[in-house]
Design a protein around this motif. Structure first.
Motif, PDB file in Angstrom:
ATOM      1  N   VAL A 244       0.834  -1.205   0.000  1.00  0.00           N
ATOM      2  CA  VAL A 244       0.000   0.000   0.000  1.00  0.00           C
ATOM      3  C   VAL A 244       0.865   1.249   0.000  1.00  0.00           C
ATOM      4  N   LYS A 245       0.239   2.369  -0.350  1.00  0.00           N
ATOM      5  CA  LYS A 245       0.808   3.694  -0.104  1.00  0.00           C
ATOM      6  C   LYS A 245       0.095   4.227   1.129  1.00  0.00           C
ATOM      7  N   LEU A 246       0.846   4.442   2.200  1.00  0.00           N
ATOM      8  CA  LEU A 246       0.268   4.829   3.484  1.00  0.00           C
ATOM      9  C   LEU A 246       0.617   6.278   3.801  1.00  0.00           C
ATOM     10  N   LYS A 247      -0.395   7.034   4.224  1.00  0.00           N
ATOM     11  CA  LYS A 247      -0.173   8.394   4.711  1.00  0.00           C
ATOM     12  C   LYS A 247      -0.561   8.450   6.180  1.00  0.00           C
ATOM     13  N   LEU A 248       0.347   8.982   6.987  1.00  0.00           N
ATOM     14  CA  LEU A 248       0.080   9.155   8.412  1.00  0.00           C
ATOM     15  C   LEU A 248      -0.497  10.547   8.633  1.00  0.00           C
ATOM     16  N   LEU A 249      -1.550  10.636   9.416  1.00  0.00           N
ATOM     17  CA  LEU A 249      -2.174  11.935   9.675  1.00  0.00           C
ATOM     18  C   LEU A 249      -1.192  12.866  10.388  1.00  0.00           C
TER      19      LEU A 249
ATOM     20  N   GLY B  91      -6.218  -0.128  -5.935  1.00  0.00           N
ATOM     21  CA  GLY B  91      -6.950   1.132  -5.908  1.00  0.00           C
ATOM     22  C   GLY B  91      -7.918   1.267  -4.754  1.00  0.00           C
ATOM     23  N   ASP B  92      -8.161   0.185  -4.023  1.00  0.00           N
ATOM     24  CA  ASP B  92      -9.041   0.286  -2.853  1.00  0.00           C
ATOM     25  C   ASP B  92      -8.422   1.217  -1.810  1.00  0.00           C
ATOM     26  N   HIS B  93      -9.263   1.977  -1.149  1.00  0.00           N
ATOM     27  CA  HIS B  93      -8.801   2.837  -0.055  1.00  0.00           C
ATOM     28  C   HIS B  93      -8.969   2.121   1.277  1.00  0.00           C
ATOM     29  N   PHE B  94      -8.126   2.451   2.222  1.00  0.00           N
ATOM     30  CA  PHE B  94      -8.194   1.832   3.539  1.00  0.00           C
ATOM     31  C   PHE B  94      -7.867   2.872   4.605  1.00  0.00           C
ATOM     32  N   VAL B  95      -8.188   2.524   5.838  1.00  0.00           N
ATOM     33  CA  VAL B  95      -7.892   3.363   6.998  1.00  0.00           C
ATOM     34  C   VAL B  95      -7.244   2.481   8.051  1.00  0.00           C
ATOM     35  N   ILE B  96      -6.279   3.037   8.796  1.00  0.00           N
ATOM     36  CA  ILE B  96      -5.730   2.297   9.921  1.00  0.00           C
ATOM     37  C   ILE B  96      -5.961   3.087  11.209  1.00  0.00           C
ATOM     38  N   ARG B  97      -6.206   2.349  12.278  1.00  0.00           N
ATOM     39  CA  ARG B  97      -6.333   2.931  13.613  1.00  0.00           C
ATOM     40  C   ARG B  97      -5.285   2.273  14.498  1.00  0.00           C
ATOM     41  N   SER B  98      -4.803   2.998  15.460  1.00  0.00           N
ATOM     42  CA  SER B  98      -3.844   2.434  16.404  1.00  0.00           C
ATOM     43  C   SER B  98      -4.515   1.308  17.177  1.00  0.00           C
TER      44      SER B  98
ATOM     45  N   GLY C 253      -4.132   6.979  10.138  1.00  0.00           N
ATOM     46  CA  GLY C 253      -3.676   7.093   8.754  1.00  0.00           C
ATOM     47  C   GLY C 253      -4.509   6.245   7.819  1.00  0.00           C
ATOM     48  N   GLY C 254      -4.062   6.170   6.595  1.00  0.00           N
ATOM     49  CA  GLY C 254      -4.758   5.383   5.579  1.00  0.00           C
ATOM     50  C   GLY C 254      -4.093   5.575   4.237  1.00  0.00           C
ATOM     51  N   GLY C 255      -4.692   5.037   3.218  1.00  0.00           N
ATOM     52  CA  GLY C 255      -4.087   5.172   1.893  1.00  0.00           C
ATOM     53  C   GLY C 255      -4.761   4.303   0.864  1.00  0.00           C
ATOM     54  N   THR C 256      -3.953   3.822  -0.097  1.00  0.00           N
ATOM     55  CA  THR C 256      -4.468   3.118  -1.266  1.00  0.00           C
ATOM     56  C   THR C 256      -3.729   1.795  -1.454  1.00  0.00           C
ATOM     57  N   VAL C 257      -4.468   0.760  -1.846  1.00  0.00           N
ATOM     58  CA  VAL C 257      -3.883  -0.544  -2.135  1.00  0.00           C
ATOM     59  C   VAL C 257      -3.173  -0.506  -3.483  1.00  0.00           C
ATOM     60  N   ILE C 258      -1.926  -0.965  -3.485  1.00  0.00           N
ATOM     61  CA  ILE C 258      -1.153  -1.044  -4.726  1.00  0.00           C
ATOM     62  C   ILE C 258      -1.133  -2.476  -5.255  1.00  0.00           C
ATOM     63  N   ASN C 259      -0.797  -3.427  -4.382  1.00  0.00           N
ATOM     64  CA  ASN C 259      -0.772  -4.842  -4.761  1.00  0.00           C
ATOM     65  C   ASN C 259      -1.586  -5.612  -3.732  1.00  0.00           C
ATOM     66  N   PRO C 260      -2.757  -6.129  -4.130  1.00  0.00           N
ATOM     67  CA  PRO C 260      -3.635  -6.780  -3.153  1.00  0.00           C
ATOM     68  C   PRO C 260      -3.204  -8.177  -2.750  1.00  0.00           C
ATOM     69  N   ALA C 261      -2.251  -8.764  -3.467  1.00  0.00           N
ATOM     70  CA  ALA C 261      -1.784 -10.119  -3.139  1.00  0.00           C
ATOM     71  C   ALA C 261      -0.265 -10.142  -3.274  1.00  0.00           C
TER      72      ALA C 261
ATOM     73  N   LEU D  76       7.208  -0.567  -6.478  1.00  0.00           N
ATOM     74  CA  LEU D  76       5.925  -0.135  -5.915  1.00  0.00           C
ATOM     75  C   LEU D  76       5.495   1.207  -6.499  1.00  0.00           C
ATOM     76  N   ALA D  77       6.455   2.088  -6.760  1.00  0.00           N
ATOM     77  CA  ALA D  77       6.133   3.375  -7.389  1.00  0.00           C
ATOM     78  C   ALA D  77       5.556   3.153  -8.781  1.00  0.00           C
ATOM     79  N   THR D  78       6.153   2.219  -9.523  1.00  0.00           N
ATOM     80  CA  THR D  78       5.629   1.887 -10.849  1.00  0.00           C
ATOM     81  C   THR D  78       4.242   1.285 -10.736  1.00  0.00           C
ATOM     82  N   ALA D  79       4.067   0.398  -9.761  1.00  0.00           N
ATOM     83  CA  ALA D  79       2.770  -0.250  -9.581  1.00  0.00           C
ATOM     84  C   ALA D  79       1.689   0.759  -9.199  1.00  0.00           C
ATOM     85  N   GLU D  80       2.072   1.804  -8.488  1.00  0.00           N
ATOM     86  CA  GLU D  80       1.098   2.812  -8.069  1.00  0.00           C
ATOM     87  C   GLU D  80       0.641   3.672  -9.237  1.00  0.00           C
ATOM     88  N   LYS D  81       1.569   4.054 -10.112  1.00  0.00           N
ATOM     89  CA  LYS D  81       1.254   5.059 -11.130  1.00  0.00           C
ATOM     90  C   LYS D  81       1.342   4.548 -12.562  1.00  0.00           C
ATOM     91  N   GLY D  82       1.753   3.275 -12.756  1.00  0.00           N
ATOM     92  CA  GLY D  82       2.027   2.792 -14.093  1.00  0.00           C
ATOM     93  C   GLY D  82       0.785   2.595 -14.952  1.00  0.00           C
TER      94      GLY D  82
END
Length: 639
Positions: free
Chosen positions: A274-279, A334-341, A349-357, A372-378
């Motif tokens: 995933v691409k994860l962004k921390l709040l 491309g699925d979005h997700f959220v994480i909680r402590s 935080g949360g972000g977007t799935v790049i490789n689901p498996a 992973l950068a290629t997989a995100e934007k390719g």
């Protein structure tokens, strides 16, 4: 888009449920406990016919902090969000957390509804309006309309409906083609019908009679009935709230967090890239292997954050990471997700799935981050090429679409481009095709040639490498059918030869070494020295000096036709057997029949060898038993 999903968000007791009741006439507080406590605990649903003719499904999500996981289960398929803020309280803690979740899930369309307008004066209302404007600055809802209404008096409700209608008219879903995918947010039983699962259809269509698989499991069921917006239909479309009645399913066969989709269209996995962004306002950095709660679709899963290029992620930062989950999840690119402590529970935080498996990655490797950068934007062909190159196995088109997160059409188009450029190869047999990277196919060819060369050198008397042993040792990731397709491909290209049980290099024939040749000659001498009373194999092997590899020699002698197995533990040299057949044939030509005793005397042997020999000749149709005598068999008569 004819069907949209609207979701509410906001602090507890800010009037979300009352607002929806005023909009739709439906009370979404459906549980007794919700009625008693005056707050929403579970997801509630209602339907709204908009002035522009579109139909909206409305999800009323809980606002109380304790029920935020239920809120997260409802927001995955939302097109438009109504952020509800009470005029008498303004922005509150859950308002902030819900806005964070809206940001992380990238819900770009929405409006802010200031409720309970009738409880405050105009001056206070203007202060709340300014507070809300400041609160939304720099967020996805920064330019969203802000409306003040009273669900009790009805003031502002008509304007709210019209504003929702205008937003809905311009709403489109970027990705709605491909196989059907329905994350399940409710499961219940209906007397006379059976098990019903509900959710928002993210993509594809569901038809009555379709077969759907319950992910992350493997059970499949037929769709008996479908309801959309409370009405029975034959087909459900993307963006609709759907209730699916599954034939034969029990209520405990599926749960919230499962996904209904076409069989084989998803790949459940314990690892997701995933691409994860921390709040920015989290109190401390996120450390490598931190345990978190992951909210993906309607699922809540415990897992750990594997930071691939650092030891901790700073507040406000983002990174490519791998989520290592404690239970499998079936996601899509491309699925979005959220994480909680994990504890204390708060959205971080949360972000977007790049490789689901995903497979397991080695940390602190620049090539991993680049991939992973290629997989995100390719582009689709870049994504497909990378997926094939990093997964050493063969794939069907359905498996590729599921693994990469592309639609069937995108996968087919990308495959054509890769095949034309020789970046991918197709292997086919019996009308089925599987695909792999050209580089992987070339590596496999070298691997097989190297393995067979070493095997032939080590076991020169053997016919070839046993197929199943080769598959399990060298290609454990592909099944027997696909492995046979691979072998046939190499055989067609004159690289190897395929026997029923073994594989060998093209043109290979078992060839004994000089030392082995001497032992084989000695064995032949022993079997020819007493042709019709041959030695037992253990005695012959010992006499010839075989030690530990008796079976190698026996298999070689049998495969080459030098020895012939007459019965268990009894072998004749092929020349001796032919002599016996000639003698039997000559006797039958003269007399027309013969007895066991006559054969014994004819071959000057004993009953110990004569009886199994005659039974062998019977099996081979050379003789035919009639009572206590033998006559010419079909094979001998035709000869």
């Amino acid at each position: 888009m004819n069907h949209i999903i609207i979701g509410t968000a906001g602090h507890v007791d800010h009037g979300k449920t009352v607002l929806i009741r005023a909009l739709t006439g439906t009370d979404t507080d459906r549980l007794k406990e919700e009625k008693e406590r005056g707050i929403s605990i579970e997801l509630g649903f209602a339907y709204l016919q908009l002035p522009n003719g579109q139909t909206a499904g409305i999800i009323d999500v809980p606002g109380h902090e304790r029920f935020i996981k239920n809120m997260l289960a409802g927001v995955g398929g939302i097109d438009i969000v109504l952020l509800v803020i009470a005029a008498d309280e303004g922005v509150m803690p859950q308002t902030r957390e819900h806005l964070d979740i809206i940001q992380l899930l990238q819900i770009e369309k929405g409006l802010v509804v200031i409720t309970k307008k009738d409880l405050v004066d105009q001056e206070w209302l203007e202060l709340v309006y300014e507070e809300v404007k400041d609160f939304l600055a720099g967020t996805l809802l920064e330019n969203a309309p802000i409306l003040a209404v009273s669900a009790v008096t009805g003031e502002g409700m008509d304007y709210l409906r019209e504003t929702i209608s205008q937003l809905a008219a311009g709403t489109t879903r970027i990705k709605y083609t491909g196989p059907p995918r329905l994350p399940v947010d409710r499961v219940f039983s209906v007397t006379g019908f059976g098990t019903v699962a509900t959710g928002t259809l993210l993509s594809g269509q569901i038809h009555t009679g379709d077969i759907l698989q319950i992910y992350p499991g493997d059970a499949v069921y037929r769709v008996r009935n479908i309801q959309v917006h409370g009405h029975k239909v034959d087909t459900a479309e993307p963006g609709q709230r759907v209730a699916v009645n599954l034939s034969g399913a029990e209520a405990d066969d599926l749960n919230r967090g499962d996904t209904l989709a076409s069989p084989g269209s998803l790949q459940p996995s314990f690892r997701v890239d995933v691409k994860l962004k921390l709040l920015p306002d989290v109190p401390k950095p996120l450390k490598h292997r931190a345990r978190v709660r992951v909210y993906l679709g309607t699922a809540e899963i415990l897992g750990r954050v594997i930071l691939l290029d650092r030891e901790e992620l700073q507040p406000g930062g983002d990174a490519y990471v791998q989520l290592q989950l404690e239970t499998k999840v079936a996601a899509a690119r491309g699925d979005h997700f959220v994480i909680r402590s994990y504890s204390p529970m708060r959205t971080i935080g949360g972000g977007t799935v790049i490789n689901p498996a995903a497979g397991k990655h080695r940390r602190n490797r620049q090539e991993v981050i680049q991939a992973l950068a290629t997989a995100e934007k390719g582009t689709p062909d870049e994504l497909l090429e990378q997926y094939l190159a990093t997964n050493s196995r063969v794939f069907t088109p359905v498996e590729l679409a599921a693994g990469v997160g592309l639609t069937g059409e995108e996968t087919a188009s990308a495959l054509r481009e890769l095949l034309d450029d020789n970046r991918a190869a197709a292997i086919q047999a019996e009308g089925e095709k599987v695909y792999l990277a050209t580089r992987v196919l070339a590596e496999w060819e070298k691997k097989i040639i190297r393995a067979l060369t070493e095997y032939h050198a080590k076991y020169p008397l053997r016919e070839g490498y046993p197929k199943e042993e080769m598959r399990s040792r060298l290609f454990p990731a592909i099944n027997n059918k696909q492995f046979q397709m691979l072998l046939n491909h190499f055989a067609k290209n004159k690289i190897l030869a395929v026997q029923p049980q073994t594989v060998s290099l093209q043109g290979f024939r078992p060839q004994p070494t000089p030392t082995q040749g001497k032992k084989i000659n000695r064995l032949e001498e022993m079997y020819l020295a007493s042709p019709f009373q041959p030695p037992g194999w253990p005695e012959a092997a010992k006499e010839a000096g075989l030690a530990g590899d008796e079976s190698e020699y026996l298999s070689y002698l049998l495969n080459r036709g030098i020895l012939v197995k007459i019965a268990e533990g009894l072998y004749f040299h092929s020349r001796a057997l032919q002599s016996a057949i000639d003698l039997v044939k000559g006797h039958l030509t003269q007399k027309g029949e013969l007895s066991l005793g006559e054969v014994r005397d004819l071959l000057q042997t004993s009953r110990k060898y004569t009886l199994p020999l005659l039974e062998y000749l019977d099996r081979e149709k050379i003789t035919r038993r009639v009572g206590d005598i033998r006559v010419a068999g079909r094979a001998l008569s035709s000869g």
